[in-house]
Design an enzyme around this catalytic site. Structure first.
Site, short mmCIF file in Angstrom:
data_model
loop_
_atom_site.label_atom_id
_atom_site.label_comp_id
_atom_site.label_asym_id
_atom_site.label_seq_id
_atom_site.Cartn_x
_atom_site.Cartn_y
_atom_site.Cartn_z
N TYR A 52 0.85 -1.21 0.00
CA TYR A 52 0.00 0.00 0.00
C TYR A 52 0.88 1.25 0.00
CZ TYR A 52 -2.91 3.76 1.86
OH TYR A 52 -3.54 4.96 2.07
P1 NAD Z 1 -12.43 4.53 1.47
O1 NAD Z 1 -12.08 3.14 1.09
O2 NAD Z 1 -13.56 4.73 2.43
O3 NAD Z 1 -12.71 5.39 0.18
C1 NAD Z 1 -12.18 5.11 -1.09
C2 NAD Z 1 -13.33 4.98 -2.07
O4 NAD Z 1 -12.78 4.80 -3.37
C3 NAD Z 1 -14.23 3.78 -1.80
O5 NAD Z 1 -15.57 4.18 -1.67
C4 NAD Z 1 -14.02 2.86 -3.00
O6 NAD Z 1 -15.21 2.20 -3.38
C5 NAD Z 1 -13.54 3.83 -4.06
N1 NAD Z 1 -12.65 3.20 -5.04
C6 NAD Z 1 -11.59 2.39 -4.79
N2 NAD Z 1 -11.01 2.01 -5.94
C7 NAD Z 1 -11.71 2.59 -6.94
C8 NAD Z 1 -11.60 2.56 -8.36
N3 NAD Z 1 -10.65 1.86 -8.97
N4 NAD Z 1 -12.49 3.27 -9.09
C9 NAD Z 1 -13.47 3.99 -8.48
N5 NAD Z 1 -13.62 4.04 -7.14
C10 NAD Z 1 -12.75 3.35 -6.38
O7 NAD Z 1 -11.09 5.19 2.07
P2 NAD Z 1 -10.83 6.60 2.77
O8 NAD Z 1 -10.38 6.32 4.14
O9 NAD Z 1 -11.95 7.53 2.52
O10 NAD Z 1 -9.55 7.06 1.95
C11 NAD Z 1 -9.60 8.01 0.92
C12 NAD Z 1 -8.20 8.20 0.38
O11 NAD Z 1 -7.32 8.65 1.42
C13 NAD Z 1 -7.55 6.94 -0.17
O12 NAD Z 1 -6.76 7.31 -1.28
C14 NAD Z 1 -6.68 6.46 0.96
O13 NAD Z 1 -5.61 5.67 0.49
C15 NAD Z 1 -6.22 7.77 1.53
N6 NAD Z 1 -5.82 7.73 2.94
C16 NAD Z 1 -6.73 7.43 3.91
C17 NAD Z 1 -6.34 7.44 5.25
C18 NAD Z 1 -7.28 7.12 6.37
O14 NAD Z 1 -6.81 6.99 7.50
N7 NAD Z 1 -8.59 7.00 6.16
C19 NAD Z 1 -5.02 7.77 5.58
C20 NAD Z 1 -4.12 8.04 4.56
C21 NAD Z 1 -4.54 8.03 3.25
C1 UGA Z 2 -4.50 4.01 8.24
C2 UGA Z 2 -5.35 3.67 7.01
O1 UGA Z 2 -5.94 2.40 7.14
C3 UGA Z 2 -4.54 3.68 5.73
O2 UGA Z 2 -5.43 3.59 4.64
C4 UGA Z 2 -3.78 4.97 5.69
O3 UGA Z 2 -3.05 5.14 4.55
C5 UGA Z 2 -2.90 5.13 6.90
O4 UGA Z 2 -3.76 5.19 8.02
C6 UGA Z 2 -2.09 6.40 6.85
O5 UGA Z 2 -2.12 7.21 7.76
O6 UGA Z 2 -1.37 6.60 5.88
P1 UGA Z 2 -3.23 2.57 10.01
O7 UGA Z 2 -2.53 3.69 10.70
O8 UGA Z 2 -2.54 1.26 9.94
O9 UGA Z 2 -3.60 2.95 8.50
O10 UGA Z 2 -4.68 2.46 10.68
P2 UGA Z 2 -5.40 1.25 11.42
O11 UGA Z 2 -5.43 0.07 10.56
O12 UGA Z 2 -6.66 1.78 11.94
O13 UGA Z 2 -4.41 0.96 12.64
C7 UGA Z 2 -4.25 1.92 13.68
C8 UGA Z 2 -3.22 1.44 14.69
O14 UGA Z 2 -3.74 0.29 15.37
C9 UGA Z 2 -1.91 0.98 14.07
O15 UGA Z 2 -0.87 1.43 14.87
C10 UGA Z 2 -1.97 -0.53 14.10
O16 UGA Z 2 -0.68 -1.10 14.23
C11 UGA Z 2 -2.79 -0.77 15.33
N1 UGA Z 2 -3.55 -2.04 15.33
C12 UGA Z 2 -4.26 -2.42 14.25
C13 UGA Z 2 -3.55 -2.82 16.49
O17 UGA Z 2 -2.89 -2.49 17.49
N2 UGA Z 2 -4.28 -3.97 16.48
C14 UGA Z 2 -4.99 -4.38 15.41
O18 UGA Z 2 -5.64 -5.44 15.48
C15 UGA Z 2 -4.99 -3.58 14.26
#
Ligand code: NAD
Ligand code: UGA
Length: 367
Positions: free
Chosen positions: A170
């Protein structure tokens, strides 16, 4: 197509000089919140989402329903469908693209690596290929990720820090996105702004994220795993509340300059920027769990285990000075306040057995 009729009626901006924004991933967590915020301030919004089943698509449909109440339409389609994207740009003169569609989640990359390549690399390139040929070109703001900092632990993370040690596929695809953006900016003059989000949480969030399934498991009396590093240090995240991230996304759109490419009028190099959007305050996962225990009035069954080599990084911490300087980004929600809002939403969305609702009533009413 059905969406065409809808769009011709609904995407006209109300703001003076308002934007017309294509939001990809609009049925997703961050995309749905940003779409609503853009619409509320009077910008035109059209969504695109493929409604895939990485997590329960009924939650995506529920977000879609919410958006449709605000006259926001989501076209159902894939980033990799070039003719569809071209058609969208033919019908609507988008000034901006907020590109949030991606395969998210760190650990799932071990189960389905190709889904990351398809959406985060091929899908992003497809969008850029279409956008580069549009005249005038839209300014593009897209989601990168804190995961590009990989195994860094020197804190806090600044945009110029090294990003050559991704811990998951990822993260590698998000890093690749930043480099792909560089080439489209360099050759075609596309205006590109990457946002490195840091573990975003809140109402309407993602069921695959820890805060979300911890809540579910605590309420159901199921055990949860809390990771510690190999050297038994707490794993910590710079958890960032959704409303703060939305403000950051809108701020980035507001300061995104028009491209210099085919249609752009601006002289000089087009913009290529990357910003951290975090909370500047890392919290150990154990602390996240104790806040949830308090809010849910229930003890968690905790298993503290050594972090498996599953793509997770030990630590994240954002320096947001650059985003503050360029568009006033300033996170204002601490984890306890944000989780309170999340839990309130969770309880109202899923409902819980009557006994549990009574126990949490004090919380429901006070927040
Ligand atoms: P999410 O999965 O809720 O939203 C992504 C949406 O994109 C989904 O609804 C999915 O159906 C759609 N999608 C995926 N692939 C697609 C494709 N090929 N064509 C059309 N639609 C598609 O995730 P989110 O948490 O809202 O994340 C939004 C963005 O932010 C993503 O790029 C994710 O990688 C990034 N991001 C999220 C977090 C977080 O903590 N939520 C942190 C860092 C980065
Ligand atoms: C999240 C999002 O899922 C990613 O899409 C995103 O890109 C990323 O943030 C980001 O900031 O770039 P992550 O931080 O791994 O990733 O979020 P969670 O999966 O919610 O995990 C949060 C924390 O809980 C992490 O430290 C993970 O190690 C921990 N964790 C997760 C546990 O301690 N136990 C678990 O069972 C799962």
């Amino acid at each position: 197509a059905a969406w065409e009729k809808q769009v011709r009626h609904s995407s006209t901006p109300r703001r003076v000089n308002g934007f017309s924004v294509l939001v990809t991933g609009a049925a997703g967590f961050i995309g749905s919140h940003c779409s609503l915020a853009l619409k509320k301030r009077g910008d035109g919004v059209l969504g695109l989402d493929n409604f895939n089943d990485y997590y329960d698509p009924s939650l995506k449909r529920a977000r879609q329903n919410l958006l449709s109440k605000h006259q926001i339409f989501i076209v159902e389609g894939d980033l990799n469908d070039g003719p569809l994207l071209t058609k969208l740009f033919d019908v609507v003169p988008f000034t901006h693209v907020l590109h949030l569609a991606a395969q998210a989640g760190v650990r799932y990359a071990m189960q389905n690596p190709q889904s990351y390549v398809k959406s985060n690399i091929a899908g992003f390139v497809n969008l850029l290929e279409v956008a580069k040929a549009v005249n005038p070109q839209p300014a593009i703001v897209w989601a990168s990720s804190s995961s590009v900092y990989g195994l860094n632990t020197e804190n806090p993370f600044s945009e110029h820090d090294r990003t050559d040690r991704p811990a998951s596929l990822y993260a590698a695809t998000k890093k690749a996105g930043e480099e792909i953006a560089h080439t489209y900016n360099h050759i075609y003059g596309l205006s590109l702004t990457g946002l490195r989000f840091f573990t975003v949480y809140g109402p309407w969030g993602r069921p695959d994220m820890a805060y979300f399934f911890f809540t579910k498991d605590i309420l159901q009396g199921k055990p949860i795993d809390i990771y510690r590093t190999q050297d038994q240090k707490a794993v910590a995240r710079d958890f960032t509340y959704i409303d703060d991230v939305v403000k950051g996304c809108l701020g980035a759109l507001d300061t995104a300059e028009k491209s210099t490419g085919s249609g752009g009028k601006k002289k000089g190099p087009a913009q290529l920027r990357v910003y951290n959007l975090g909370n500047t305050s890392p919290v150990p996962v154990g602390r996240l769990v104790s806040i949830l225990e308090g809010l849910l009035n229930t003890k968690a069954k905790k298993h503290v285990i050594t972090l498996p080599r599953n793509g997770d990084v030990p630590y994240t911490h954002a320096n947001v000075t650059l985003a503050y300087k360029d568009f006033g980004y300033k996170p204002t929600t601490d984890l306890a306040a944000g989780l309170r809002k999340f839990v309130k939403w969770y309880v109202s969305y899923f409902g819980i057995e009557s006994k549990r609702s009574k126990e949490t009533q004090h919380f429901d009413e006070s927040s």
